[in-house]
Design a protein around this motif. Structure first.
Motif, PDB file in Angstrom:
ATOM      1  N   UNK A  25     -55.961  86.535  25.290  1.00  0.00           N
ATOM      2  CA  UNK A  25     -56.434  87.035  26.583  1.00  0.00           C
ATOM      3  C   UNK A  25     -57.441  88.163  26.436  1.00  0.00           C
ATOM      4  N   UNK A  26     -57.201  89.036  25.481  1.00  0.00           N
ATOM      5  CA  UNK A  26     -58.043  90.231  25.348  1.00  0.00           C
ATOM      6  C   UNK A  26     -59.277  90.028  24.465  1.00  0.00           C
ATOM      7  N   UNK A  27     -59.139  89.282  23.378  1.00  0.00           N
ATOM      8  CA  UNK A  27     -60.200  89.251  22.367  1.00  0.00           C
ATOM      9  C   UNK A  27     -60.922  87.919  22.184  1.00  0.00           C
ATOM     10  N   UNK A  28     -60.252  86.810  22.455  1.00  0.00           N
ATOM     11  CA  UNK A  28     -60.829  85.515  22.089  1.00  0.00           C
ATOM     12  C   UNK A  28     -62.204  85.280  22.709  1.00  0.00           C
ATOM     13  N   UNK A  29     -62.314  85.404  24.007  1.00  0.00           N
ATOM     14  CA  UNK A  29     -63.595  85.128  24.680  1.00  0.00           C
ATOM     15  C   UNK A  29     -64.722  86.054  24.224  1.00  0.00           C
ATOM     16  N   UNK A  30     -64.520  87.376  24.259  1.00  0.00           N
ATOM     17  CA  UNK A  30     -65.618  88.252  23.845  1.00  0.00           C
ATOM     18  C   UNK A  30     -65.990  88.083  22.367  1.00  0.00           C
ATOM     19  N   UNK A  31     -64.984  87.855  21.519  1.00  0.00           N
ATOM     20  CA  UNK A  31     -65.264  87.697  20.090  1.00  0.00           C
ATOM     21  C   UNK A  31     -66.061  86.423  19.829  1.00  0.00           C
TER      22      UNK A  31
END
Length: 114
Positions: A25-31
């Motif tokens: 939720x926190x990192x996958x998309x932006x990374x």
């Protein structure tokens, strides 16, 4: 802006030792978005080339692994991405400095100044 997101996501994933829902939720998309942007910045011309396409493929492998919850596969895919980054790219180095993602890694700087 993009490299700090990649580094933060990687460090959080490595620290967790597993792919957790919270990490997704926190990192996958932006990374993944930042990895894709960084991959496209490594091309030598205005159109995608062999280097940028390989990096985009590496990014997709990483994304597939994390979405499947496969930590070991995700780490291997990320290592492949790092290995495939060029030492010298169109805008300097493609390598990532994990201590300070806004700076050129020391070993790459030595190659450039060499």
């Amino acid at each position: 802006r993009d490299l700090p997101r990649v580094v933060a996501g990687y460090k959080a994933l490595k620290a967790a030792g597993v792919v957790e829902d919270e990490w997704l939720k926190k990192y996958e998309r932006p990374m993944v978005a930042s990895m894709t942007i960084w991959a496209s910045m490594q091309r030598r011309d205005s159109v995608p080339d062999k280097v940028s396409r390989k990096l985009e493929k590496d990014t997709k492998a990483f994304e597939k692994a994390v979405k499947s919850g496969l930590y070991e596969d995700a780490m291997k895919a990320f290592d492949t991405y790092l290995e495939d980054l060029p030492s010298i790219g169109p805008a300097g180095t493609g390598k990532i400095n994990f201590d300070d993602p806004t700076l050129v890694p020391a070993e790459t700087l030595e190659l450039q100044l060499g």
